[in-house]
Scaffold this motif. Structure first.
Motif, PDB file in Angstrom:
ATOM      1  N   ALA A 110       4.591  11.855  -2.987  1.00 12.19           N
ATOM      2  CA  ALA A 110       5.182  11.009  -1.940  1.00 12.19           C
ATOM      3  C   ALA A 110       5.122   9.542  -2.330  1.00 12.19           C
ATOM      4  O   ALA A 110       6.067   8.778  -2.071  1.00 12.19           O
ATOM      5  N   ALA A 111       4.018   9.128  -2.951  1.00 10.61           N
ATOM      6  CA  ALA A 111       3.883   7.733  -3.359  1.00 10.61           C
ATOM      7  C   ALA A 111       4.918   7.352  -4.403  1.00 10.61           C
ATOM      8  O   ALA A 111       5.339   6.187  -4.481  1.00 10.61           O
ATOM      9  N   SER A 112       5.356   8.314  -5.192  1.00 11.81           N
ATOM     10  CA  SER A 112       6.336   8.035  -6.239  1.00 11.81           C
ATOM     11  C   SER A 112       7.771   8.188  -5.766  1.00 11.81           C
ATOM     12  O   SER A 112       8.672   7.528  -6.296  1.00 11.81           O
ATOM     13  N   ARG A 113       8.005   9.032  -4.748  1.00 13.13           N
ATOM     14  CA  ARG A 113       9.374   9.433  -4.429  1.00 13.13           C
ATOM     15  C   ARG A 113       9.840   9.112  -3.018  1.00 13.13           C
ATOM     16  O   ARG A 113      11.015   9.293  -2.709  1.00 13.13           O
ATOM     17  N   ARG A 114       8.962   8.653  -2.157  1.00 10.68           N
ATOM     18  CA  ARG A 114       9.356   8.453  -0.750  1.00 10.68           C
ATOM     19  C   ARG A 114      10.468   7.413  -0.640  1.00 10.68           C
ATOM     20  O   ARG A 114      10.605   6.489  -1.458  1.00 10.68           O
ATOM     21  N   THR A 115      11.270   7.549   0.422  1.00  9.88           N
ATOM     22  CA  THR A 115      12.289   6.552   0.718  1.00  9.88           C
ATOM     23  C   THR A 115      11.746   5.587   1.765  1.00  9.88           C
ATOM     24  O   THR A 115      10.717   5.851   2.400  1.00  9.88           O
ATOM     25  N   ASP A 116      12.445   4.492   1.980  1.00  3.52           N
ATOM     26  CA  ASP A 116      12.015   3.542   3.012  1.00  3.52           C
ATOM     27  C   ASP A 116      12.058   4.184   4.394  1.00  3.52           C
ATOM     28  O   ASP A 116      11.168   3.944   5.225  1.00  3.52           O
ATOM     29  N   ALA A 117      13.090   4.995   4.638  1.00  2.25           N
ATOM     30  CA  ALA A 117      13.202   5.657   5.936  1.00  2.25           C
ATOM     31  C   ALA A 117      12.047   6.633   6.150  1.00  2.25           C
ATOM     32  O   ALA A 117      11.499   6.740   7.254  1.00  2.25           O
ATOM     33  N   GLY A 194      -5.130   4.745   5.164  1.00  3.78           N
ATOM     34  CA  GLY A 194      -5.189   4.572   3.717  1.00  3.78           C
ATOM     35  C   GLY A 194      -4.138   5.393   2.992  1.00  3.78           C
ATOM     36  O   GLY A 194      -3.577   4.951   1.980  1.00  3.78           O
ATOM     37  N   ILE A 195      -3.851   6.583   3.491  1.00  9.07           N
ATOM     38  CA  ILE A 195      -2.809   7.417   2.886  1.00  9.07           C
ATOM     39  C   ILE A 195      -1.455   6.733   3.039  1.00  9.07           C
ATOM     40  O   ILE A 195      -0.670   6.649   2.086  1.00  9.07           O
ATOM     41  N   VAL A 196      -1.183   6.243   4.244  1.00  9.61           N
ATOM     42  CA  VAL A 196       0.104   5.594   4.505  1.00  9.61           C
ATOM     43  C   VAL A 196       0.278   4.374   3.612  1.00  9.61           C
ATOM     44  O   VAL A 196       1.342   4.171   2.996  1.00  9.61           O
ATOM     45  N   GLU A 197      -0.756   3.558   3.515  1.00  3.55           N
ATOM     46  CA  GLU A 197      -0.635   2.331   2.728  1.00  3.55           C
ATOM     47  C   GLU A 197      -0.503   2.619   1.231  1.00  3.55           C
ATOM     48  O   GLU A 197       0.214   1.912   0.513  1.00  3.55           O
ATOM     49  N   ALA A 198      -1.188   3.642   0.745  1.00  4.42           N
ATOM     50  CA  ALA A 198      -1.051   4.003  -0.671  1.00  4.42           C
ATOM     51  C   ALA A 198       0.365   4.487  -0.972  1.00  4.42           C
ATOM     52  O   ALA A 198       0.937   4.160  -2.018  1.00  4.42           O
ATOM     53  N   ILE A 199       0.931   5.237  -0.053  1.00  3.12           N
ATOM     54  CA  ILE A 199       2.317   5.688  -0.228  1.00  3.12           C
ATOM     55  C   ILE A 199       3.264   4.498  -0.148  1.00  3.12           C
ATOM     56  O   ILE A 199       4.234   4.399  -0.905  1.00  3.12           O
ATOM     57  N   ALA A 200       2.976   3.569   0.762  1.00  2.40           N
ATOM     58  CA  ALA A 200       3.803   2.365   0.888  1.00  2.40           C
ATOM     59  C   ALA A 200       3.750   1.536  -0.391  1.00  2.40           C
ATOM     60  O   ALA A 200       4.771   0.977  -0.822  1.00  2.40           O
ATOM     61  N   ASP A 201       2.577   1.477  -1.020  1.00  2.00           N
ATOM     62  CA  ASP A 201       2.397   0.688  -2.249  1.00  2.00           C
ATOM     63  C   ASP A 201       2.869   1.435  -3.496  1.00  2.00           C
ATOM     64  O   ASP A 201       2.748   0.902  -4.605  1.00  2.00           O
ATOM     65  N   ARG A 202       3.340   2.651  -3.302  1.00  2.00           N
ATOM     66  CA  ARG A 202       3.778   3.499  -4.424  1.00  2.00           C
ATOM     67  C   ARG A 202       2.661   3.665  -5.455  1.00  2.00           C
ATOM     68  O   ARG A 202       2.874   3.543  -6.661  1.00  2.00           O
ATOM     69  N   ASP A 203       1.473   3.960  -4.936  1.00  2.00           N
ATOM     70  CA  ASP A 203       0.289   4.138  -5.782  1.00  2.00           C
ATOM     71  C   ASP A 203      -0.141   5.602  -5.714  1.00  2.00           C
ATOM     72  O   ASP A 203      -0.924   5.997  -4.829  1.00  2.00           O
ATOM     73  N   PRO A 204       0.334   6.448  -6.622  1.00  2.00           N
ATOM     74  CA  PRO A 204       0.027   7.885  -6.552  1.00  2.00           C
ATOM     75  C   PRO A 204      -1.448   8.205  -6.732  1.00  2.00           C
ATOM     76  O   PRO A 204      -1.953   9.160  -6.129  1.00  2.00           O
ATOM     77  N   VAL A 205      -2.147   7.440  -7.564  1.00  2.00           N
ATOM     78  CA  VAL A 205      -3.561   7.710  -7.784  1.00  2.00           C
ATOM     79  C   VAL A 205      -4.350   7.488  -6.489  1.00  2.00           C
ATOM     80  O   VAL A 205      -5.165   8.326  -6.070  1.00  2.00           O
ATOM     81  N   LYS A 206      -4.101   6.362  -5.852  1.00  2.00           N
ATOM     82  CA  LYS A 206      -4.800   6.065  -4.607  1.00  2.00           C
ATOM     83  C   LYS A 206      -4.395   7.039  -3.506  1.00  2.00           C
ATOM     84  O   LYS A 206      -5.238   7.483  -2.712  1.00  2.00           O
ATOM     85  N   ALA A 207      -3.107   7.393  -3.454  1.00  2.00           N
ATOM     86  CA  ALA A 207      -2.638   8.326  -2.425  1.00  2.00           C
ATOM     87  C   ALA A 207      -3.339   9.671  -2.563  1.00  2.00           C
ATOM     88  O   ALA A 207      -3.784  10.269  -1.575  1.00  2.00           O
ATOM     89  N   GLY A 208      -3.441  10.155  -3.798  1.00  6.70           N
ATOM     90  CA  GLY A 208      -4.137  11.417  -4.023  1.00  6.70           C
ATOM     91  C   GLY A 208      -5.602  11.330  -3.647  1.00  6.70           C
ATOM     92  O   GLY A 208      -6.166  12.259  -3.057  1.00  6.70           O
TER      93      GLY A 208
END
Length: 223
Positions: A110-117, A194-208
């Motif tokens: 999700a951190a790598s592929r999510r859209t803005d919507a 923290g999950i939401v913000e990691a996905i927003a920052d496009r940080d897959p390591v932190k999101a995981g």
């Protein structure tokens, strides 16, 4: 018990809805045996097969318990309550372990592929989750929290992973309910910002890591 006569379309769904409402309103208290199939069929004006299917569905969801040779009894007042009763001990641990496997990779993708919507949808669900927690709306909290996690996985745009996760919806919702304090407004719940913000920052390591962290905490609590 005031049950309305059913229409001739979607009979099973209508009977399920009416029986569920009778349980919710307390027409049949927990532990009480409900009327027999012939009695319900006569009251509702439907066939016994329709009653049998509806009872089977409500038994599967945890509201009713069918005791062979004895009758059908009320087990819980809602699907959430029934799920908590069904899911505990080693089974809960197994569900949490599977959730960890799927949700960590889902969050990374999700951190790598999510859209803005999709990110906005995640933020909205997180806000709904927080509101339900503050207002101590237990059933709403469980429902939205489960939807939040499904949406995280869906944001990874891996169809197979999403469908695998979606197929476990009932067990996942039950695990959320089983690990949530009913006194939401007075209990400290696990934070997902923290999950939401990691996905927003496009940080897959932190999101995981964020996805793994709260599930590891839940698993540690079972020891």
């Amino acid at each position: 018990m005031p049950l309305a006569t059913t229409r001739r379309t979607g009979l099973v769904d209508q009977v399920i809805a009416q029986l569920r409402e009778a349980v919710r309103q307390g027409d049949w208290p927990i532990g009480q045996r409900i009327p027999t199939e012939p009695e319900l069929a006569a009251t509702l004006g439907v066939g016994r097969n329709t009653i049998r299917e509806a009872v089977r569905a409500l038994s599967h969801s945890g509201l009713l318990e069918v005791r062979q040779g004895d009758g059908t009894y009320v087990r819980a007042t809602s699907e959430v309550s029934g799920a908590i009763r069904r899911l505990c001990g080693s089974e809960l641990r197994e569900v949490l372990e599977v959730r960890r496997t799927l949700e960590v990779e889902g969050a990374r993708l999700a951190a790598s592929r999510r859209t803005d919507a999709e990110l906005e949808r995640l933020r909205d669900l997180h806000d709904q989750r927080d509101a339900a927690q503050r207002e101590a709306r237990f059933d709403d909290f469980v429902r939205v929290d489960a939807e939040f996690h499904l949406t995280v996985v869906a944001c990874g745009h891996n169809t197979l992973l999403t469908e695998l996760y979606r197929g476990l919806t009932e067990a996942i919702t039950a695990s959320v309910a089983a690990t949530t304090h009913e006194e939401l407004g007075q209990a400290e719940e696990i934070e997902h910002r923290g999950i939401v913000e990691a996905i927003a920052d496009r940080d897959p390591v932190k999101a995981g890591a964020e996805a793994a962290g709260f599930l590891d905490e839940l698993l540690a609590g079972l020891d």
